[in-house]
Write a protein that holds these residues in place. Structure first.
Motif, PDB file in Angstrom:
ATOM      1  N   ARG A   4      12.952   6.700  -4.774  1.00  0.00           N
ATOM      2  CA  ARG A   4      11.720   7.288  -4.232  1.00  0.00           C
ATOM      3  C   ARG A   4      10.536   6.353  -4.432  1.00  0.00           C
ATOM      4  N   ASN A  11       6.838   1.700   2.024  1.00  0.00           N
ATOM      5  CA  ASN A  11       5.987   2.377   3.003  1.00  0.00           C
ATOM      6  C   ASN A  11       4.547   1.878   2.907  1.00  0.00           C
ATOM      7  N   GLN A  62       2.636  10.171  -5.934  1.00  0.00           N
ATOM      8  CA  GLN A  62       4.051  10.488  -5.888  1.00  0.00           C
ATOM      9  C   GLN A  62       4.782   9.877  -7.080  1.00  0.00           C
ATOM     10  N   LEU A  68      10.977  15.574  -3.894  1.00  0.00           N
ATOM     11  CA  LEU A  68      11.299  14.988  -2.594  1.00  0.00           C
ATOM     12  C   LEU A  68      10.342  15.479  -1.517  1.00  0.00           C
ATOM     13  N   ILE A  72       7.985  13.085   0.984  1.00  0.00           N
ATOM     14  CA  ILE A  72       7.963  13.170   2.446  1.00  0.00           C
ATOM     15  C   ILE A  72       6.559  13.481   2.949  1.00  0.00           C
ATOM     16  N   ILE A  76       4.178  11.060   5.392  1.00  0.00           N
ATOM     17  CA  ILE A  76       3.588  11.566   6.632  1.00  0.00           C
ATOM     18  C   ILE A  76       2.073  11.395   6.611  1.00  0.00           C
TER      19      ILE A  76
END
Length: 93
Positions: A4, A11, A62, A68, A72, A76
């Motif tokens: 993660r 990202n 995070q 999880l 996500i 987004i």
């Protein structure tokens, strides 16, 4: 580092590269608008970086959560902050 955290960092790097290129393109005046010798003819488009930075904070949060669903949601929010920043930049310009 777990998966993660790696996903979150990858990202941030990929979306950060895109947001930097988009903001530099618009701040430079695109192709048709930059007929002066100035580097940045529309610096209000640097707000794209600021709004993306606020969205990127969710990815950094995070690291302290182990959920999880939060991962996500943070991904987004990071990608959704780019078009929001573009709209804010055009509204200011």
């Amino acid at each position: 580092m777990n998966k993660r955290k790696v996903i979150g960092l990858v990202n941030l790097f990929i979306s950060g590269f895109f947001v930097y290129m988009i903001s530099m393109f618009f701040a430079g005046g695109t192709i048709a608008e930059n007929y002066t010798d100035e580097t940045f003819v529309a610096p209000e488009f640097f707000w794209i970086l600021v709004i993306w930075g606020i969205g990127a904070l969710f990815v950094l949060f995070q690291f302290f959560k182990n959920s999880l669903a939060f991962l996500i949601l943070s991904l987004i929010i990071t990608w959704a902050s780019i078009p929001i920043g573009v709209k804010v930049g055009f509204a200011i310009a």
